[in-house]
Design a protein around this motif. Sequence first.
Motif, PDB file in Angstrom:
ATOM      1  N   LEU A  27       0.826  -1.204   0.000  1.00  0.00           N
ATOM      2  CA  LEU A  27       0.000   0.000   0.000  1.00  0.00           C
ATOM      3  C   LEU A  27       0.856   1.247   0.000  1.00  0.00           C
ATOM      4  O   LEU A  27       0.519   2.252  -0.628  1.00  0.00           O
ATOM      5  N   PHE A  60       2.026   1.792  -3.418  1.00  0.00           N
ATOM      6  CA  PHE A  60       0.863   2.221  -4.182  1.00  0.00           C
ATOM      7  C   PHE A  60       0.627   3.721  -3.975  1.00  0.00           C
ATOM      8  O   PHE A  60       0.495   4.489  -4.927  1.00  0.00           O
ATOM      9  N   PHE A  70       1.043   7.322  -6.365  1.00  0.00           N
ATOM     10  CA  PHE A  70       0.134   8.466  -6.499  1.00  0.00           C
ATOM     11  C   PHE A  70       0.862   9.766  -6.224  1.00  0.00           C
ATOM     12  O   PHE A  70       0.731  10.745  -6.952  1.00  0.00           O
ATOM     13  N   THR A 117      -3.041  12.801  -1.602  1.00  0.00           N
ATOM     14  CA  THR A 117      -3.332  11.381  -1.416  1.00  0.00           C
ATOM     15  C   THR A 117      -2.115  10.645  -0.859  1.00  0.00           C
ATOM     16  O   THR A 117      -2.204   9.911   0.130  1.00  0.00           O
ATOM     17  N   PRO A 147      -9.501   9.569   4.161  1.00  0.00           N
ATOM     18  CA  PRO A 147      -9.818   8.160   3.949  1.00  0.00           C
ATOM     19  C   PRO A 147      -8.605   7.313   3.552  1.00  0.00           C
ATOM     20  O   PRO A 147      -8.772   6.242   2.983  1.00  0.00           O
ATOM     21  N   PHE A 148      -7.426   7.806   3.847  1.00  0.00           N
ATOM     22  CA  PHE A 148      -6.221   7.046   3.470  1.00  0.00           C
ATOM     23  C   PHE A 148      -5.580   6.374   4.679  1.00  0.00           C
ATOM     24  O   PHE A 148      -4.410   6.034   4.689  1.00  0.00           O
ATOM     25  N   ALA A 207      -6.506  -0.733  -1.029  1.00  0.00           N
ATOM     26  CA  ALA A 207      -6.091   0.032  -2.199  1.00  0.00           C
ATOM     27  C   ALA A 207      -7.299   0.685  -2.841  1.00  0.00           C
ATOM     28  O   ALA A 207      -7.227   1.817  -3.323  1.00  0.00           O
ATOM     29  N   TRP A 258      -9.906   1.789  -1.315  1.00  0.00           N
ATOM     30  CA  TRP A 258     -10.184   3.013  -0.548  1.00  0.00           C
ATOM     31  C   TRP A 258      -9.257   4.141  -0.962  1.00  0.00           C
ATOM     32  O   TRP A 258      -9.696   5.267  -1.159  1.00  0.00           O
ATOM     33  N   VAL A 259      -7.991   3.791  -1.071  1.00  0.00           N
ATOM     34  CA  VAL A 259      -7.024   4.834  -1.401  1.00  0.00           C
ATOM     35  C   VAL A 259      -7.340   5.412  -2.779  1.00  0.00           C
ATOM     36  O   VAL A 259      -7.392   6.635  -2.956  1.00  0.00           O
ATOM     37  N   ALA A 260      -7.628   4.519  -3.735  1.00  0.00           N
ATOM     38  CA  ALA A 260      -7.915   4.997  -5.084  1.00  0.00           C
ATOM     39  C   ALA A 260      -9.179   5.836  -5.095  1.00  0.00           C
ATOM     40  O   ALA A 260      -9.221   6.915  -5.710  1.00  0.00           O
ATOM     41  N   VAL A 298     -14.827  -3.817  -1.858  1.00  0.00           N
ATOM     42  CA  VAL A 298     -14.480  -2.401  -1.822  1.00  0.00           C
ATOM     43  C   VAL A 298     -13.733  -2.012  -3.083  1.00  0.00           C
ATOM     44  O   VAL A 298     -14.012  -0.987  -3.699  1.00  0.00           O
ATOM     45  N   GLY A 335     -13.074   1.302  -5.715  1.00  0.00           N
ATOM     46  CA  GLY A 335     -11.780   1.467  -6.366  1.00  0.00           C
ATOM     47  C   GLY A 335     -11.901   1.667  -7.861  1.00  0.00           C
ATOM     48  O   GLY A 335     -11.468   2.687  -8.403  1.00  0.00           O
ATOM     49  N   PHE A 393      -3.524  -3.412  -9.630  1.00  0.00           N
ATOM     50  CA  PHE A 393      -3.395  -3.532  -8.174  1.00  0.00           C
ATOM     51  C   PHE A 393      -4.725  -3.917  -7.555  1.00  0.00           C
ATOM     52  O   PHE A 393      -4.794  -4.660  -6.590  1.00  0.00           O
ATOM     53  N   LEU A 394      -5.761  -3.412  -8.187  1.00  0.00           N
ATOM     54  CA  LEU A 394      -7.074  -3.676  -7.604  1.00  0.00           C
ATOM     55  C   LEU A 394      -7.615  -5.051  -7.971  1.00  0.00           C
ATOM     56  O   LEU A 394      -8.392  -5.619  -7.205  1.00  0.00           O
TER      57      LEU A 394
END
Lengths: 484, 670, 165, 518, 102
Positions: free
Chosen positions: A166, A169, A173, A216, A226-227, B650, B652-654, C88, C93, E24-25
Amino acid sequence: MPTAADYIRILPEIVLSVWGMTVMFIEALLPPGRSRKGLGVFAAFGAVAAIAATAYQAQPQFVGFGLNQMLRVDHFSVFFHFIVLFVALATILMSLDYLPFQKIDHGEYYALILLGAVGMCLMSSAVELVLIFIALEISSISSYILAGFRRNAAESAESSLKYFLLGSFATAFFLYGVALLYGATGSTNVFDIAATLGNAAHIEPLAYVAVALIFTGLGFKVACAPFHIWTPDVYEGAPSPVVAFMSTAPKAAAFAVLIRLVIDTASPHWFWVIWIAAVLSMCVGNLGAILQSNVKRMLAYSSIAHAGYLMVAFASASNRELGISAAMFYSAAYAAMNVGAFAVITQMAGSGERFSQIDDYSGLGKRSPLLAAVLTFFLLSLIGIPITGGFFAKFYVFSAALRTHLIWLTIIGVANSGMGSYYYLRLIVRMYMFEPRTETPTPKVQLGMGLAIAISLIATLWLGVLPNAILHYTQGAPTILASH
Amino acid sequence: MTSLNLPFWQPWLIPILPLAGALINGLFGKRFPKSLVASVALFFTGASFLAACVHAYVLMHSGAEALEVSYGTWIRAGKFSVDFGIYLDHLSLIMMLVVTGVGFLIHVYSVAYMEHEGGYYRFFTYLNFFMFFMLTLVLANNYLLMFVGWEGVGLASYLLIGFFFLRDSAANAGKKAFITNRVGDFGFLIALFLLIQHFGTLRYAAVFDVASHFSVETSAGILTAIGLLMLVGACGKSAQIPLYVWLPDAMEGPTPVSALIHAATMVTAGVYMVCRSNPIFSRAPIALLAVAIIGALTSFFAATIGITQTDIKRVLAYSTVSQLGYMFMAAGVAAYSASVFHLMTHAFFKALLFLGAGSVIHGIGGEQDMRKMGGLRKYMPWTFWTMLIATFAISGIPPFAGFFSKDEILWQAFSSTHGSKIFWAVGIITAFMTSFYMFRLIFLTFTGEYRGAPADAHSAHGSHDDHHEPHESPWLMLAPLVLLGVLSIVGGWVGIGNRFEHFLSPVIQKVSIEQNAAQNNEATATPISEGAGAAGESKVLENSLMAVSVLVAFSGLGLAWFFYMKRPELPSRIAARTEGLYKLVLNKYWIDELYSAAIIGPLVWFSRVILWQTFDQKVIDGSVNKSAVAARDVSQIIRQQQSGLVRSYAGWVAAGAAAVVAYMVWMGTR
Amino acid sequence: MHLFLFLLFGAFCAGGAINLLIQRKTINSALSLIVVMGSLALIYMLLGAEFVAVVQIIIYAGAIMVLYIFVIMLLNAGEEEQSKGSNVAKIFGIPGLFAGGIIGIWVLLQHRPQEKLISIGMLYGPADKVGMMLFTKYLLAFEVTSILVLIAIMGAVVLARRSNS
Amino acid sequence: MNLSTLNPWILTLTTFLPALGALLIAFLPRRDRDIRWFALAISVITLLVSLHLPAHYREVAPAGSGSFAYEQNLHWVTSPNIHYHIGIDGISLWLVVLTTFLVPFCVLASWKSIHERVKEFFILLLLLETAMIGVFIALDLFLFYFFWEATLIPMALIIGIFGHQRRVYAAVKFFLYTMIASVFMLAAIIWLYAQSGTFDFTELQHLLATGTIALPGHTALWLFLGFFVAFAVKVPLFPLHTWLPDAHVEAPTAGSVLLAGVLLKMGTYGLLRFNIGLFPAEAHRNAPWIITLAIIGIVYGALVALVQPNMKKLVAYSSVSHLGFVVLGIYSFTQSGMDGAVFQMLNHGISTGALFLLLGMVYDRRHTYEIKEYGGLATPMPVYATLFLIITLSSIGLPLMNGFIGEFLILSGAFQAKAIYGIIAASGVIWSAFYMLWLYQRTFYGVITNPINATLPDIDVRERSILWPLAVLALIMGVFPNFWMNSIDTSVAGILEMQKRAASATAPTVSTFYTVFK
Amino acid sequence: MNDIPISYYLLLSAFLFACGVTGFLIKRNVITLFMSIELMLNGVNLSFIAFATRLGTLDGHIFVFFVMVVAAAEAAVGLAIIISVYRTRETLNVDRVNLLKL
């Protein structure tokens, strides 16, 4: 050509790097099975030396840009240097006995902390996107590794993996944001970018995408909603001293970057993003913590909530001096109390970190009154009871918010801090109002741990009783920050 | 106002002496022998009586109308202040003498009566305590201090009624008395607030001075409000409708207590208050009318109940209520002096009746039911004769004391400007009933054959059971009976020729409606006897009315004789024929039950079920707990998002990143 | 010509990326990634980023991907297991990604009028020029990178070595 | 030695003496007996020292409103501008003495009932004392908030560690209730500081009165409410009272005594000093609904107390009723109402404190508070019954007892403010007699139904020495209230005068609760 | 030599980034996930180069160089972590790495 002053501006980093590499070498030379405690003590001296270097660096004549405008030494950077280095010191001290106890007594641990601290220090002083990125990566990667340091434990490995995946990831960003920002402003220097964004009559829309993505990435690092979503899992699985370290030092550094990158590139549109992030973080953190049964996990949620309080300070950064100094003070106070709390948790953890459930703290007040009292003190500070650093931290934050007329944010904030007292209280209740459980051992507090606790205790108390000096220092920072 | 130059006999001694007695007995009495306890109690009460006499003498000979002494401030708040002060005028003088005199006699009586009871010292402590508060009540120079005595006698009454606290009925009765009194006190308190608000003071002299500037209120005004509220207080203390219910129950207390508190003194406090406040009442005819109506109603109503009761003390209790109603009626027709006069005579003969009843009960081992008595005359002649005197007195048969006062009341009810023939009629009927049930009591108790079982079967009261035969009481009990008997005869003579009225005239502010209406100026305080201007024909009328009342008294006697001597089977037959009515009256019109079912029960139910269990626990605390549960639910939802799946995280992050990007772009390009 | 080359390499690049997603076998995904990297290197060349293009081949395709493939072999990662996916990711996403993507494209396209056109190799970035910058302006960053690498090595050693207990 | 030389430091000494004692106890060896004696000594010494305050009050009595006696004003933190500013007036004077007076009794009451973790208990008790005194003397809002919160923790721990079965629930409820409410006060304090740069009460009062601090829109109302909610929970004002019965039932005797005796007074004291002191106009405008709540609390608390099966809950609900009187008096804005309210605070401290001590004594013997477990106690325990009666009478406001003075003045003040307030509230005198006497009857009268009760020993010397002083004091306060009232009256007059000035100069911007929510 | 606008490159870069995120998702294999990140980084790199061309400064190139170094470092650490996880959990499916939750 770099001048002597330039070197002094990176003196703490140099000290840390040299010390870290020395630790690495010595580690390589030490026969396996030999205690690394001495190495740890040595590393602790490295942190002390870096603190000394920072103190030296803090003199007025060294304030300014250095090394081709790559970084900048000012009150702001020095302040965060101190936070990072003290946290590093406390972490090393509390690990001295933890590592052999958990049978992971490797010297690399100390090296990783010291070298990771280099990244965090640089994050606070870097004013160039490239350097910020690399520093961020140093701090992140060292954290990934540290999180997985108990590599025979499945949780630790999983924590490390989650953090790593994460984290990378989110870094992507962040990086994309940096790229777009570079494209939109034509510069990688924070101050130039701020000038461009601040002056250009018509900001390129790309810049908005850019800052959004940067937010982000950094929001992920500071664990604000929300991160925030990685935080509980990672904190639960990581070794306790490492959580103490990574819930404070990299976070503080990431906040520093956030201040430099986001707040300084002052855009009015920030306000509601930060506002919502603050509210979400506070609510999610405080509500999420209520049902937790694992102390580390609970404190992970608490750290989300505290990130929310910090964001309140950011939201009031329209008045720079107030908002930023409040955020800085909060970072320091949070670092002090959270490290303290995790120090006690480390002490309690037992072999294989078996004893980190709230139930395991039953009757600690009877079994080990002093330890319980100390933990209570830190928890009260986290609640925000007067004469603790946590109180003044909240106080400054909300006072900044009120002075910038963020009434509702303040109301939500104070309501949250009231509500949040519940789960800290739960732990206190366990310690004092429940009968001790016989199966949970209470190992003796060793010297290193004692020192670590003492450092955080004194810091928390000092911030709570005499916050003047610190606050005065933080109030110097924004003015320097603003003078492009 | 003058102050007396007496170094030792300060007026404060009068109330304080009994207090000292109470404190000594209360603190150390447990370790004292009974004789010492009794001596202490008697000494301090006697000394108080002596002091009262001295002050009465001094006051009467000083020529002053009243004596007011202040002993410093009690409460002060801003401009408002209340003193500890004593106000001695002819009214309080009478009250003081009655209280200390009768009180002392009853103390003497109690020494013997309570001989075999447990808690001897406790009894005398309470009794002395009562004396203290009662004297405070009558001697106070302001309404608040009167209220102190007012509540204090209530407390003493509570303690004494509940003296046999092992009996639930006694404990209940005590509580009932206190709470009912509190209901009355509630009205009194509000009256005090009105006084403070409109007069700025509670001192009698000041209040009456201000009140004298008021004109008579033809419609309800502030004085009427004060008067009515005071009436509520008086109803509570003096057991008038609708707050009379506690008094019959109060007979659970030891008999001397009934005599002292629930007959002679405390219950007359309401009458005292109304008379004391005559400057207010006289200017509030509506309030006055209310007093009269309540008094008349109560006197009649209680008398009807009295006819059917079989418990000797309860008959006396209802008779007390009835007689108090008489006094109220008198006060209500602005015949304050008649009211006080009756108060005094009533104190004598009713105390005597109660003590006599006590003597009877004492003599037959604790039995109180008249159906189980009879023929006691030969066992206890002294008791019989003294009680007979008292009965004559209460029935209004000349020349006994009751005749004079009762007649005065009836005459005033008939003739006063505030009076009415209806009041007179009610009074006459009541007088008839009074005479009837009192002689019924005498006949049932003392004549015929003894109907009681051997005394040891009646060990319910547990203390007199070593006597197997009815017997006369010891001389220590009889002496007060005799003294009171004498007083019951001669006590009324002071009223001959309106002497009593003259004596009280300084206390009564004269208010003439006509005068007020015409000039609307301050009322004159010149003592004019009401009877002085009466014409000769009025005298004739008065005498004929007097004859009627005497006749009525004798016919009551006669009827009682007929029913209980001549045809003893008749009462039960009548009762059987009018069963509904009889039951109704016997059960005191079901008033207690009504109160219990309509007020107490619903109140407790409402408090328990609605307020506590529903509102407090479910609504308030429930919502607090619900919010905690809600927080937990939200917490659970938040937890659920923590699925442990990296890809969800991920996501959520996206999604978060997309939201922030969308917002920023939207804001930026707007 | 520029457009053609861009489209050609871009198509390879995009195809590789999509293939990475489609392929169930890890090794195939890795190979697709190499295709993406190779074609990216060519695109870099189109943009005149000579040094970067070369480094892309050497480091990414050459070093990193080899490492990947080595690990894939080591762990014997075969076909992907089709476990129940995360809701989710699907609910938030992917739509979020699409929304973000559309916004991004919209932003990019909105400013086309001011946009200048570029020709092949418009900004030439050879090794010497990049090197000069690296060792002057970005000297500190470069030096700090060494620490990063050091940490990485140390971390790899610590995490991957067999426990001696 | 002239004791007046102590004047500048006496408050500090009084406040921190118990804390010092607590610190010393922490270093004492765990010998329970020694610790008890030591704690008693400390608390008694504190009481003696605190008696200096009333003894020399006349010398240093403030001239007018807004000034304080024994004032001390030291810099603590420069930014934020926090001062160690303490001082008392006629109101806080007695509350401080009440606190120091009650603590020795608490120590004595805990003599035998606390036999585990004795050391911790007395440390907490003494720390609590310091914090409670601090609340009453603080004149710096920050300092006030500090002490305010500081009372919370020892109290919660006392309930939670030394309480009965559901102690944890009660402790947590107590903590959260008060904590959540008081953060709103904190927000209001911070707002004031953010606008004015000072926490000093007198300065702020001046600034607010002169309009130097701008209060746009409904701000003043919000600030008022922020303070109000914190105090209202502490009082506790209906309908925020439900924490109180739970806390009382579970707390050990000493905890209950201090909770009822002092902690609740902190709420009413706060209302009087800060809510009215800082926002007189708002307080006046909002008085109607606050009074309504207070009156509902009076009747409601009494009625609910009536039906409680648990003695301690009964007394707890009676506290709701009594404190309703206090709030009513305060918001009546009349001299007698406010005088009475302050006096009633003291009364309630004495009488309800004594009631809890009494209940604690039977609890020590029987370990239950259920009324139905008792009955007929007057036979085995006559002295106890007598003292219980005296305190009961004090509690129901019998004249010549302390409770009467307070209630009478409050009701008279309320009646002057508006007749209906006085009338409805006065019905409380009926209810209070009802529930207390019923309790008394069920507990003490009748024959013994439960044979265990027949052999209960009457109270011993220690217990008598706890109860007699309280009973006597209740009487003295009822007979000679002016000893207390003189200083109270002057200070209340000052507050009232200031309030009147503010109310007459009310700007049209003053908003009430209704205008905001309509 | 027809010139093309810079946004073509940017769109391609965005596409690559999006593919990376999607990967990734939706992918389950940890290694593939990791490769998706590499894909994202590559997309970013393309942006850097494109912007550098547009701006006419070489800072973008430098940035890409550093990104590659970081990617290499991440790869080393990441793969080590993956190995370490595999040792304890014997799986590469990321959905099965869910010991820590709620």
